[in-house]
Design an enzyme around this catalytic site. Structure first.
Site, PDB file in Angstrom:
ATOM      1  N   GLU A   1      40.281 -41.949  -1.462  1.00 31.23           N
ATOM      2  CA  GLU A   1      41.076 -42.706  -2.327  1.00 31.23           C
ATOM      3  C   GLU A   1      41.312 -43.258  -0.890  1.00 31.23           C
ATOM      4  O   GLU A   1      42.659 -45.141  -1.029  1.00 31.23           O
ATOM      5  CB  GLU A   1      42.386 -41.731  -2.533  1.00 31.23           C
ATOM      6  CG  GLU A   1      42.341 -41.048  -3.024  1.00 31.23           C
ATOM      7  CD  GLU A   1      42.956 -41.446  -4.256  1.00 31.23           C
ATOM      8  OE1 GLU A   1      43.020 -42.348  -4.571  1.00 31.23           O
ATOM      9  OE2 GLU A   1      42.573 -40.543  -5.194  1.00 31.23           O
TER      10      GLU A   1
ATOM     11  N   SER B   1      58.038  19.355  -0.710  1.00 32.64           N
ATOM     12  CA  SER B   1      57.814  19.941   0.605  1.00 32.64           C
ATOM     13  C   SER B   1      57.663  19.608   1.898  1.00 32.64           C
ATOM     14  O   SER B   1      57.308  19.837   2.761  1.00 32.64           O
ATOM     15  CB  SER B   1      57.023  21.340   0.189  1.00 32.64           C
ATOM     16  OG  SER B   1      57.495  21.802  -0.534  1.00 32.64           O
TER      17      SER B   1
END
Length: 732
Positions: free
Chosen positions: A68, A329
């Site tokens: 680019e 428990s």
């Protein structure tokens, strides 16, 4: 005048760039501890657009600048050479052949929404690109471009494109993949992996050739990259820790969220849980959650919010690992440790295990049996309910509630009085992840010393307001939990290959929740099994259901060491009665010298050895112990304290009289223990004689609502009285 105009133009140039270039909405992404993607959710506008990255893969940077903008690193936002070349080409061809847009100019165009191209827009892009170069560095501009460039379809940004097309992060791009992504934004609508793949392949290979000719890549890299196939389309994104990812994405929309999860361990955990969940389905157990916490960092390194998530059920996406569930428990070790460090008990202090009725609350052990008297450590290992209800009553519900809150259990929303004594048996709801963190803090605190915590800001904050301060109390708790029988009932202590860990299980009332927590110096593993909608499963239990899963998870983890013995200075040494587990008195013959918590000397001395050397238990404790352990009395060493004692109910109890299946009124069974097996007991309710008993002293009565006094007398004139209240309405 010219200076004024120049000044105005300069100010306009300075202000031409908006503060936020991309006010876009982003996808939510959750990453593991190494930055690997666990899962993501699409942005609100339907685009896969990951939050901007701070840096760009170097291969992609080399490829995209070559394709680019070759002079990207040197121009001020506009490339005069490229502009001149484009102008000549466009004039020769009498049409626009090249736009000469730099990466900076393309970034401006992307930020402005790809407006219609014309001369004015182009000039504006050039002006803003030069301003862009003043605000950001070249690397930052490249990162912004890579994060917002279109890559075809609804894929925006290099991170989203890497995952959607190649199935991995942008940091792992090959040269072929980097070149593919570099050429895609040039025409993403017409060329991408799902369309015109031949043209995409040609453009990619042409770019690779340029990179080779420039010397960026070697001949070998070039040939290998050209051999790579082009992606055929988009891929599904990873979907690990699905419920956790969903929760994080909902609470942090549009963010990149880091976690402590380890990707490989997460995969192994999900496979193991899915396998167990399929097995449990036959027993009516549809949901399974698991959490693994690194003790040292305190981070969750793997978690399954709900296994088998592909099923079409409402509960499948509920993160049960972060949802409050009845604790069963599972909180007992915390109470045991608190009572030890407070000096309320010693590790093996005999606790009362006989039927109780406390204002209508009638706890029972899981197996519906009673031991009479049981060492505290054994009560913890066997998870006996009745002894721990008594322990909580002595310790204080409000104190224990405050202790749990200081352990950062956020789901405790109600007042302590609302929970009452049921707090230790599942009356409160807790979250699996928070519970695991609490036990991880307990394990780490034992392994550290105070100086290490003081000198580390992170540890100092982690243990701020931590309720435990006695490491020897913690050690005795972990030792008691290390003696629990394994779910497969093997004698695991004789097998060297089986690691020693402390672990606790729990089952909530109504068989709705099964828990298992395993603790080692390096990891805490927590498992919950049940049904997300709360319906019960008769075959469920902590030991049989959740326990095997927990041990299976530990097999995935590195083998570590066991908890070391307490350090000098963290304990006191004292003589303890071997029979009662209490501090030695002059009358105790068999004693042990033990390392005890620092407050142990506050504990009560042995209350059961008498001056003649006999070991005397209260009648109710004695009666149940004789039934459970008759061999312990063969030597005649034990006797009962006093003549008789009510086994059930306790003095001051609030009772109910229920109706039978045929509609008739039921009765309350009163039990009494007497030291003389030949005693005759005469029973009186208030002032009325109710009958007599021999051998087994039980009497079934059906009193009216209100307060009553039950009096018993033996043939020698000894008597005991019991006050109790029958609830109104229970005898109607």
């Amino acid at each position: 005048m010219a200076a004024g105009v120049a000044a105005v133009l300069f100010v306009l140039w300075l202000c031409c760039l908006p503060r936020d270039l991309f006010p876009d909405c982003y996808s939510s992404c959750v990453l593991d501890r190494n930055g690997e993607l666990l899962g993501a959710r699409i942005a609100a506008d339907g685009q896969w657009r990951f939050p901007p990255c701070d840096s760009v893969n170097w291969k992609y940077a080399a490829a995209v600048t070559e394709f680019e903008d070759r002079r990207f690193r040197y121009h001020p936002g506009v490339d005069p050479l490229a502009a001149g070349r484009a102008l000549v080409q466009n004039i020769r061809n009498s049409r626009t052949v090249s736009g000469a847009s730099t990466i900076s100019m393309q970034l401006i165009r992307l930020s402005r929404g790809n407006r219609k191209r014309n001369i004015g827009e182009k000039v504006l892009e050039c002006i803003m690109a030069t301003r862009l170069e003043l605000r950001y560095s070249k690397d930052e501009i490249l990162a912004l471009y890579a994060s917002h460039a279109p890559f075809g379809g609804n894929v925006v940004g290099i991170d989203a494109a890497s995952w959607r097309y190649f199935g991995h992060s942008s940091g792992e791009l090959s040269w072929g993949e980097a070149a593919t992504l570099a050429v895609l934004p040039n025409s993403p609508s017409s060329i991408h992996p799902g369309r015109n793949r031949d043209r995409l392949l040609a453009k990619r290979n042409a770019l690779l050739l340029r990179l080779r000719d420039k010397g960026t890549i070697s001949e070998e890299d070039y040939e290998l990259a050209c051999c790579e196939a082009v992606a055929e389309g988009t891929r599904e994104l990873p979907e690990l820790a699905a419920q956790y990812v969903e929760r994080m994405c909902n609470s942090h929309p549009g963010e990149r969220i880091s976690s402590g999860i380890e990707l490989q361990l997460q995969r192994q955990l999900e496979e193991l849980c899915d396998r167990h969940c399929r097995e449990f389905a036959a027993e009516g157990i549809e949901d399974l959650a698991a959490v693994i916490i690194d003790v040292h960092s305190g981070e969750v390194v793997a978690r399954v919010g709900n296994s088998d998530r592909q099923r079409s059920r409402n509960g499948a996406m509920v993160d049960i690992s972060a949802s409050p569930r009845s604790s069963g428990s599972i909180l007992k070790p915390l109470l045991y440790t608190a009572a030890l460090q407070d000096g309320q008990i010693l590790p093996n202090t005999l606790l009362k295990d006989t039927p109780v009725n406390i204002d209508g609350f009638k706890p029972r052990n899981f197996d519906r049996s009673y031991s009479g008297a049981v060492p505290a450590s054994e009560a913890l290992a066997r998870s006996l309910n009745v002894p721990f209800v008594g322990l909580l009553r002595d310790y204080g519900v409000e104190r224990f509630d405050e202790l749990l809150r200081r352990c950062k259990l956020s789901s405790l929303k109600r007042k302590a009085s609302d929970y009452g004594l049921s707090l230790i048996l599942g009356g409160a709801e807790v979250r699996l992840d928070e519970l695991c963190r609490a036990y991880a803090d307990l394990a780490l605190y034992y392994c550290l010393d105070d100086e290490s915590i003081r000198n580390d800001a992170v540890l100092k904050e982690r243990f701020r307001d931590f309720p435990f301060f006695d490491r020897t109390a913690v050690w005795h708790c972990l030792e008691a939990l290390s003696t629990v029988n394994r779910p497969d009932e093997m004698d695991w202590r004789r097998i060297s290959s089986v690691r020693k860990i402390a672990w606790k299980t729990g089952t909530s009332w109504g068989y709705r929740d099964a828990w298992a927590i395993g603790i080692s110096p390096d990891y805490v593993v927590g498992v919950w099994a049940g049904n997300a909608d709360g319906h019960s499963a008769p075959g469920i239990s902590g030991a049989r259901t959740a326990g095997p899963v927990m041990f299976g998870i530990f097999s995935l983890l590195p083998r570590g060491s066991s908890f070391p013995e307490p350090r000098y200075g963290d304990y006191v040494v004292a003589e303890v009665c071997r029979n009662s587990g209490m501090l030695k008195t002059p009358y105790c013959e068999s004693c042990d010298s033990l390392k005890l918590p620092l407050n142990a000397l506050r504990s009560r001395p042995c209350a059961y050895h008498k001056s003649d050397g006999s070991f005397v238990l209260p009648p109710a404790m004695d009666w149940y112990m004789r039934r459970r352990h008759p061999e312990a009395y063969s030597s005649g060493r034990r006797d009962t304290d006093g003549d008789m004692e009510f086994i059930y109910p306790e003095n001051g109890s609030v009772l109910s009289v229920t109706r039978q299946m045929d509609g008739s009124r039921g009765g309350i069974v009163f039990r009494l223990a007497h030291k003389n097996p030949d005693a005759v007991i005469y029973w009186h309710l208030d002032q009325d004689y109710m009958g007599c008993t021999t051998l087994i002293h039980t009497m079934t009565l059906c009193p009216d609502a209100g307060r009553h006094v039950l009096t018993v007398t033996d043939q020698e004139g000894n008597s005991r009285s019991l006050d109790f209240t029958v609830q109104k309405g229970s005898s109607d």
